[in-house]
Design a protein around this motif. Structure first.
Motif, PDB file in Angstrom:
ATOM      1  N   GLY A  10      39.726 -47.745 104.561  1.00 25.06           N
ATOM      2  CA  GLY A  10      39.193 -46.529 105.168  1.00 25.06           C
ATOM      3  C   GLY A  10      37.732 -46.299 104.831  1.00 25.06           C
ATOM      4  O   GLY A  10      36.919 -46.005 105.716  1.00 25.06           O
ATOM      5  N   VAL A  11      37.373 -46.438 103.559  1.00 20.49           N
ATOM      6  CA  VAL A  11      35.972 -46.235 103.181  1.00 20.49           C
ATOM      7  C   VAL A  11      35.101 -47.381 103.695  1.00 20.49           C
ATOM      8  O   VAL A  11      33.952 -47.167 104.096  1.00 20.49           O
ATOM      9  CB  VAL A  11      35.830 -46.078 101.654  1.00 20.49           C
ATOM     10  N   ALA A  12      35.639 -48.600 103.711  1.00 24.42           N
ATOM     11  CA  ALA A  12      34.886 -49.723 104.279  1.00 24.42           C
ATOM     12  C   ALA A  12      34.567 -49.459 105.751  1.00 24.42           C
ATOM     13  O   ALA A  12      33.435 -49.709 106.210  1.00 24.42           O
ATOM     14  CB  ALA A  12      35.670 -51.017 104.130  1.00 24.42           C
ATOM     15  N   MET A  13      35.528 -48.944 106.495  1.00 22.41           N
ATOM     16  CA  MET A  13      35.288 -48.578 107.897  1.00 22.41           C
ATOM     17  C   MET A  13      34.230 -47.482 107.999  1.00 22.41           C
ATOM     18  O   MET A  13      33.316 -47.547 108.833  1.00 22.41           O
ATOM     19  CB  MET A  13      36.591 -48.094 108.547  1.00 22.41           C
ATOM     20  N   LEU A  14      34.381 -46.474 107.149  1.00 22.17           N
ATOM     21  CA  LEU A  14      33.441 -45.351 107.158  1.00 22.17           C
ATOM     22  C   LEU A  14      32.014 -45.830 106.952  1.00 22.17           C
ATOM     23  O   LEU A  14      31.099 -45.432 107.687  1.00 22.17           O
ATOM     24  CB  LEU A  14      33.831 -44.361 106.052  1.00 22.17           C
ATOM     25  N   ILE A  15      31.808 -46.691 105.977  1.00 19.77           N
ATOM     26  CA  ILE A  15      30.455 -47.160 105.660  1.00 19.77           C
ATOM     27  C   ILE A  15      29.966 -48.183 106.691  1.00 19.77           C
ATOM     28  O   ILE A  15      28.788 -48.170 107.072  1.00 19.77           O
ATOM     29  CB  ILE A  15      30.419 -47.765 104.248  1.00 19.77           C
ATOM     30  N   PHE A  16      30.848 -49.044 107.154  1.00 18.85           N
ATOM     31  CA  PHE A  16      30.421 -50.047 108.133  1.00 18.85           C
ATOM     32  C   PHE A  16      29.876 -49.393 109.397  1.00 18.85           C
ATOM     33  O   PHE A  16      28.800 -49.747 109.881  1.00 18.85           O
ATOM     34  CB  PHE A  16      31.592 -50.970 108.477  1.00 18.85           C
ATOM     35  N   PHE A  17      30.590 -48.408 109.917  1.00 15.55           N
ATOM     36  CA  PHE A  17      30.123 -47.740 111.131  1.00 15.55           C
ATOM     37  C   PHE A  17      29.069 -46.676 110.831  1.00 15.55           C
ATOM     38  O   PHE A  17      28.088 -46.537 111.564  1.00 15.55           O
ATOM     39  CB  PHE A  17      31.303 -47.127 111.888  1.00 15.55           C
ATOM     40  N   GLY A  18      29.273 -45.909 109.752  1.00 15.18           N
ATOM     41  CA  GLY A  18      28.331 -44.838 109.432  1.00 15.18           C
ATOM     42  C   GLY A  18      26.971 -45.356 109.003  1.00 15.18           C
ATOM     43  O   GLY A  18      25.933 -44.962 109.556  1.00 15.18           O
ATOM     44  N   CYS A  19      26.962 -46.256 108.013  1.00 17.86           N
ATOM     45  CA  CYS A  19      25.683 -46.839 107.592  1.00 17.86           C
ATOM     46  C   CYS A  19      25.170 -47.828 108.638  1.00 17.86           C
ATOM     47  O   CYS A  19      23.972 -48.104 108.711  1.00 17.86           O
ATOM     48  CB  CYS A  19      25.830 -47.517 106.234  1.00 17.86           C
ATOM     49  N   GLY A  20      26.085 -48.336 109.451  1.00 18.34           N
ATOM     50  CA  GLY A  20      25.655 -49.214 110.552  1.00 18.34           C
ATOM     51  C   GLY A  20      24.771 -48.477 111.543  1.00 18.34           C
ATOM     52  O   GLY A  20      23.756 -49.005 111.997  1.00 18.34           O
ATOM     53  N   VAL A  21      25.136 -47.243 111.883  1.00 13.44           N
ATOM     54  CA  VAL A  21      24.293 -46.482 112.812  1.00 13.44           C
ATOM     55  C   VAL A  21      22.975 -46.093 112.144  1.00 13.44           C
ATOM     56  O   VAL A  21      21.926 -46.021 112.807  1.00 13.44           O
ATOM     57  CB  VAL A  21      25.037 -45.240 113.356  1.00 13.44           C
ATOM     58  N   LEU A  22      22.999 -45.887 110.831  1.00 16.95           N
ATOM     59  CA  LEU A  22      21.745 -45.625 110.116  1.00 16.95           C
ATOM     60  C   LEU A  22      20.828 -46.840 110.157  1.00 16.95           C
ATOM     61  O   LEU A  22      19.617 -46.716 110.323  1.00 16.95           O
ATOM     62  CB  LEU A  22      22.038 -45.247 108.659  1.00 16.95           C
ATOM     63  N   ALA A  23      21.420 -48.026 109.988  1.00 18.32           N
ATOM     64  CA  ALA A  23      20.630 -49.248 110.061  1.00 18.32           C
ATOM     65  C   ALA A  23      20.043 -49.442 111.454  1.00 18.32           C
ATOM     66  O   ALA A  23      18.865 -49.786 111.614  1.00 18.32           O
ATOM     67  CB  ALA A  23      21.485 -50.454 109.675  1.00 18.32           C
ATOM     68  N   GLY A  24      20.866 -49.214 112.464  1.00 17.93           N
ATOM     69  CA  GLY A  24      20.373 -49.334 113.832  1.00 17.93           C
ATOM     70  C   GLY A  24      19.237 -48.374 114.117  1.00 17.93           C
ATOM     71  O   GLY A  24      18.267 -48.719 114.792  1.00 17.93           O
ATOM     72  N   ASN A  25      19.351 -47.176 113.595  1.00 18.90           N
ATOM     73  CA  ASN A  25      18.318 -46.160 113.802  1.00 18.90           C
ATOM     74  C   ASN A  25      17.026 -46.477 113.057  1.00 18.90           C
ATOM     75  O   ASN A  25      15.939 -46.140 113.530  1.00 18.90           O
ATOM     76  CB  ASN A  25      18.847 -44.802 113.332  1.00 18.90           C
ATOM     77  N   ALA A  26      17.138 -47.143 111.906  1.00 20.74           N
ATOM     78  CA  ALA A  26      15.978 -47.313 111.021  1.00 20.74           C
ATOM     79  C   ALA A  26      15.274 -48.665 111.141  1.00 20.74           C
ATOM     80  O   ALA A  26      14.059 -48.750 110.922  1.00 20.74           O
ATOM     81  CB  ALA A  26      16.403 -47.100 109.567  1.00 20.74           C
ATOM     82  N   LEU A  27      15.999 -49.719 111.440  1.00 26.14           N
ATOM     83  CA  LEU A  27      15.407 -51.055 111.479  1.00 26.14           C
ATOM     84  C   LEU A  27      14.750 -51.303 112.842  1.00 26.14           C
ATOM     85  O   LEU A  27      15.389 -51.158 113.884  1.00 26.14           O
ATOM     86  CB  LEU A  27      16.472 -52.112 111.196  1.00 26.14           C
ATOM     87  N   LYS A  28      13.503 -51.682 112.809  1.00 26.64           N
ATOM     88  CA  LYS A  28      12.673 -51.695 114.026  1.00 26.64           C
ATOM     89  C   LYS A  28      13.176 -52.645 115.105  1.00 26.64           C
ATOM     90  O   LYS A  28      12.945 -52.402 116.292  1.00 26.64           O
ATOM     91  CB  LYS A  28      11.236 -52.052 113.643  1.00 26.64           C
ATOM     92  N   THR A  29      13.835 -53.723 114.715  1.00 26.42           N
ATOM     93  CA  THR A  29      14.253 -54.708 115.719  1.00 26.42           C
ATOM     94  C   THR A  29      15.756 -54.642 116.003  1.00 26.42           C
ATOM     95  O   THR A  29      16.328 -55.582 116.557  1.00 26.42           O
ATOM     96  CB  THR A  29      13.892 -56.129 115.241  1.00 26.42           C
ATOM     97  N   SER A  30      16.393 -53.554 115.650  1.00 26.20           N
ATOM     98  CA  SER A  30      17.851 -53.460 115.744  1.00 26.20           C
ATOM     99  C   SER A  30      18.374 -53.362 117.173  1.00 26.20           C
ATOM    100  O   SER A  30      19.528 -53.661 117.446  1.00 26.20           O
ATOM    101  CB  SER A  30      18.340 -52.242 114.959  1.00 26.20           C
ATOM    102  N   GLY A  31      17.546 -52.885 118.071  1.00 25.00           N
ATOM    103  CA  GLY A  31      18.006 -52.644 119.436  1.00 25.00           C
ATOM    104  C   GLY A  31      18.422 -51.210 119.668  1.00 25.00           C
ATOM    105  O   GLY A  31      18.603 -50.791 120.818  1.00 25.00           O
TER     106      GLY A  31
END
Length: 274
Positions: A10-31
């Motif tokens: 459950g927490v792995a899912m939470l972080i994978f999707f939650g921090c995943g959207v943070l990474a997408g928002n923050a990393l310049k080449t993420s798309g």
């Protein structure tokens, strides 16, 4: 499925999707660079709802040490299960962070800002002030838990309760997420922060463990106090547990204030000597 495994997943899912959207928002080449605050909080809210749908009937989908401890203090959860739940939750946070790192493996070196990379994993305040930051995490977690317990008192048509909790996460994140990052969950912050420390992320800075105690301690205290206040208001249970938590809260705020004042004085003296 084992309850500890369920909390880990459950927490792995939470972080994978939650921090995943943070990474997408923050990393310049993420798309999905600069997707924005609304998209981020929709993702966190939907993820919490999905985790409850998938695992709620197995472990209760605590996915948060603050919730686990609060339930144990209230007497609605066995203390013997608490250590295993917490270890599984933090380990799940680390594993979810590893997946985020691997998902964006080619993108880390394209973004230079070390603070941006840290805030993909761990929370951070926009204005550094220990008293205000602690209060923010404490009071927002208090409100979150009070509402979750209120939701539990209602009857929902099949499948709607997780959606209500997901909407609550969206509401809290949109309202207050910008102040401290709204960890509200020790495993959400500590697990990914440890992963940030251990992973070979190109160009990363330090993991800011000096701040890390706030998103651990404040949510636990806020959630526990909220659970006991809910007991007092809804069930008429007012006992030593509530008085102890209120007293501990007051002492903690005074201690943080005094320590912050001493740290400020020390920094000023160091600056004058320099």
């Amino acid at each position: 499925m084992n309850v500890y495994l369920a909390e880990f997943i459950g927490v792995a899912m939470l972080i994978f999707f939650g921090c995943g959207v943070l990474a997408g928002n923050a990393l310049k080449t993420s798309g999905s660079y600069q997707a924005g605050n609304v998209a981020i909080n929709i993702a966190w809210g939907c993820t919490v709802a999905m985790v409850i749908f998938c695992l709620g009937d197995i472990s209760g989908a605590h996915i948060n040490p603050a919730i686990t401890i609060m339930q144990a203090v209230k007497g609605s959860f066995e203390w013997s299960l608490v250590p295993g739940y917490i270890l599984a939750q933090i380990a799940g946070g680390m594993f979810g962070s590893l997946l985020v790192y691997l998902q964006f493996i080619d993108h880390w070196e394209k973004t230079d800002d070390v603070n941006v990379k840290l805030t993909i994993f761990a929370t951070a305040p926009t204005i550094r002030n220990n008293v205000a930051n602690f209060f923010s995490e404490y009071i927002v977690t208090f409100g979150l838990v009070f509402c979750i317990l209120g939701i539990d008192t209602n009857t929902f048509p099949g499948g709607l309760k997780p959606l209500a909790v997901g909407c609550l996460i969206f509401l809290v994140g949109t309202s207050f997420g910008g102040v401290t990052g709204a960890a509200l969950n020790p495993a959400r912050d500590l697990g990914p922060r440890l992963a940030h420390f251990l992973l070979p992320i190109p160009g990363k800075g330090n993991s800011d463990f000096k701040y890390a105690w706030i998103p651990v301690v404040a949510p636990i205290m806020g959630a526990t106090t909220s659970g006991l206040v809910h007991n007092a208001l809804y069930e008429g249970i007012v006992d030593y547990r509530l008085y102890m938590m209120l007293g501990l809260t007051l002492v903690t705020f005074i201690a943080i204030k005094l320590l912050s004042k001493n740290e400020k004085v020390s920094n000023e003296l160091i600056s004058e000597v320099a």
